[in-house]
Design an enzyme around this catalytic site. Structure first.
Site, PDB file in Angstrom:
ATOM      1  N   CYS A  27      33.892  57.863  47.477  1.00 39.62           N
ATOM      2  CA  CYS A  27      34.436  57.134  48.665  1.00 39.62           C
ATOM      3  C   CYS A  27      35.628  57.867  49.158  1.00 39.62           C
ATOM      4  CB  CYS A  27      35.035  55.816  47.668  1.00 39.62           C
ATOM      5  SG  CYS A  27      35.593  54.562  49.121  1.00 39.62           S
ATOM      6  N   PHE A 241      35.302  28.696  24.718  1.00 39.19           N
ATOM      7  CA  PHE A 241      35.543  29.474  26.106  1.00 39.19           C
ATOM      8  C   PHE A 241      34.258  29.508  26.981  1.00 39.19           C
ATOM      9  CE2 PHE A 241      38.646  30.834  23.041  1.00 39.19           C
ATOM     10  CZ  PHE A 241      39.958  30.156  23.498  1.00 39.19           C
ATOM     11  N   ASP A 301      34.463  33.822  23.813  1.00 42.50           N
ATOM     12  CA  ASP A 301      34.699  34.628  24.958  1.00 42.50           C
ATOM     13  C   ASP A 301      35.974  34.140  25.802  1.00 42.50           C
ATOM     14  OD1 ASP A 301      34.364  36.324  27.271  1.00 42.50           O
ATOM     15  OD2 ASP A 301      32.845  34.840  28.338  1.00 42.50           O
ATOM     16  N   CYS A 327      37.571  40.770  27.425  1.00 43.92           N
ATOM     17  CA  CYS A 327      37.942  41.795  28.376  1.00 43.92           C
ATOM     18  C   CYS A 327      39.294  42.452  28.211  1.00 43.92           C
ATOM     19  CB  CYS A 327      37.871  40.835  29.684  1.00 43.92           C
ATOM     20  SG  CYS A 327      39.180  39.611  29.594  1.00 43.92           S
TER      21      CYS A 327
END
Length: 369
Positions: A27, A241, A301, A327
Site C-alpha cells: 500500500c 459475553f 469472549d 482480543c
C-alpha cells in the site's frame, strides 16, 4: 530498529539491509497510515510475531503451553472498519488516522477491506463534503451484512428535506443495506429497505445498528472451530459475553447465553428461541459458583479488559472445560493464571490474525480439569 524484521542486517553506517522476511509493502499509504503497522513483514514472520505476543504475555505469569499455528486472514477480507472523515474544500478526506496522530490519511487504496466496503470510500467523500461541519472530524463505520454495506455516520449535520433526499438517493444508488446517523443521541436508521441481518453458523440474526461482528468471516470460522473443539461433546454450555451468538449458535445441546447489550440479546432470542439468552452485565453481576454448576462447559469472549471477576468465580466452580476467546493477550494471560491457580490446565492456544498487518492479536484457548 524501526521497520526492522527478523533476518534484516544493520550495517555499520546504520543502513538496514532487508532479509528474507522483509517484503515490499503493497500500500502507498504505509507507513504513514496507522491502519497497518506490519505490511513490510512476510507471512512467516507475521505468524511468528503473533505467537511471540502470546508466549510473552503468558511468560509474564510464568505460564507456557502449546501454541498452535496461527490463522491469518487474507488481504482484502475485513468486513468492518471505523474510518475518520474531515471536510476539505467542497469534499472530504476519509481514512485511518496517521500513526500516533489525529491527522486523517486520505485513503486512495486499501489492502485490508472487503471490496464491497472499499468501493464506497470515494463516493462517501463527496457525500460527506456536504454534511460535515468545518474543522470537525466525523466517523464512518462500515460493516458488511447479508444485504450489503451497513453504514453508520457520526458527526454529520444533515438538515432539511433536500438533505434527506440526497442521503436516500445515495443509499439507492450504492445499494446500501442500511444508513444510520448518530448526532450524539445514539444511532438512528434513516434508510433500511429490509431489516439488516447477519448469518451466524447458518442462522439469520437481526444485526443491530452499530452491532459487533468478528472482523473477517474466515477469522470468525477459525474462532468458532476452536471453540467447538475446546467445548467438546458436553451438552450444557454457558456462553458468556455472547454478543449476537457467534459461538452460542454453533454449539449443540443446552445453551445459555449472557450479554450486556439489550439489542443483541433480543436479536439472539428472536433468531434462536431454544437458547436461554439473558440480558446481563457480567462485570456487575458475574455468574456465581452455584449458577456455573449447571454447565459442563463455559465459553468466554470478553472485551479487551478481560473477565477477571467472572474468571475468579470459574476458578472455584465445577465446570469441566472452558473455551476462552480473547482480543488482548495481556488480560488473557492474567485470567489464565487465575484459572490455573484454581486447578485448570491450559491445554492450547491458537492465535488468530484477523486484523491483517496490524499489532492486534486475537486468540482462542482451551482449559480443562
Amino acid at each position: 530498529m524501526p521497520f526492522g524484521v527478523p533476518g534484516d542486517t544493520l550495517q555499520d553506517d546504520g543502513t538496514l539491509v532487508p532479509g528474507p522476511h522483509h517484503q515490499a509493502p503493497p500500500c502507498r499509504h504505509f507507513p504513514e497510515c496507522g491502519g497497518c503497522q506490519l505490511q513490510h513483514v512476510d507471512d512467516e514472520a507475521y505468524r511468528d510475531y503473533l505467537v511471540s505476543r502470546v508466549t510473552t504475555a503468558l511468560a509474564q505469569h510464568d505460564l507456557a503451553t502449546e501454541i498452535r499455528n496461527p490463522h491469518l486472514s487474507p488481504p482484502s477480507s475485513r468486513r468492518r472498519a471505523s474510518l475518520r472523515a474531515l471536510k476539505v474544500g467542497q469534499g472530504a478526506v476519509i481514512g485511518f488516522n496517521e500513526a500516533r496522530s489525529h491527522r486523517v490519511v486520505d485513503m486512495h487504496e486499501n489492502y485490508i477491506l472487503r471490496q464491497e466496503l472499499l468501493c464506497l470510500v470515494k463516493p462517501l467523500k463527496g457525500l460527506l463534503g456536504r454534511f460535515l461541519p468545518p474543522r470537525k472530524t466525523g466517523e464512518v463505520q462500515l460493516t458488511l451484512v447479508d444485504q450489503g454495506a451497513d453504514v453508520l455516520l457520526k458527526g454529520v449535520e444533515p438538515e432539511g428535506y433536500e438533505a434527506m433526499e440526497a442521503l436516500t438517493g445515495f443509499c439507492e444508488e450504492h445499494r446500501l443495506a442500511r444508513l444510520s446517523i448518530d448526532q450524539g443521541l445514539g444511532p438512528e436508521a434513516l434508510y433500511e429497505p429490509v431489516p439488516a441481518t447477519i448469518t451466524l453458523s447458518g442462522v439469520t440474526v437481526t444485526f443491530p445498528t452499530g452491532g459487533f461482528l468478528q472482523a473477517t468471516a474466515d477469522g470468525e470460522a477459525a474462532l468458532v472451530s476452536s471453540v467447538r473443539e475446546a467445548v467438546g461433546d458436553t451438552q450444557s454450555t454457558a456462553d458468556l459475553f455472547a454478543g449476537l451468538g457467534t459461538f452460542a449458535l454453533a454449539l449443540s445441546g443446552k445453551v445459555y447465553a449472557a450479554e450486556a447489550s439489550r439489542d443483541a440479546v433480543l436479536a439472539l432470542k428472536r433468531a434462536a428461541p431454544a437458547i436461554a439468552a439473558e440480558h446481563r452485565d457480567l462485570y456487575r453481576r458475574p455468574l456465581d459458583s452455584s449458577e456455573l454448576s449447571n454447565f459442563g462447559t463455559v465459553v468466554l469472549d470478553p472485551p479487551r479488559a478481560g473477565a477477571e471477576q467472572q474468571v475468579e468465580a470459574l476458578a472455584g466452580s465445577t465446570v469441566g472445560r472452558i473455551a476462552y476467546v480473547s482480543c488482548n493477550p495481556g488480560t488473557f494471560a492474567r485470567d489464565a493464571k487465575l484459572l490455573i491457580d484454581g486447578g485448570y490446565k491450559l491445554d492450547w492456544v491458537r492465535p488468530v490474525g484477523q486484523f491483517r498487518w496490524s499489532t492486534h492479536v486475537e486468540l482462542a484457548a482451551a482449559f480443562s480439569r
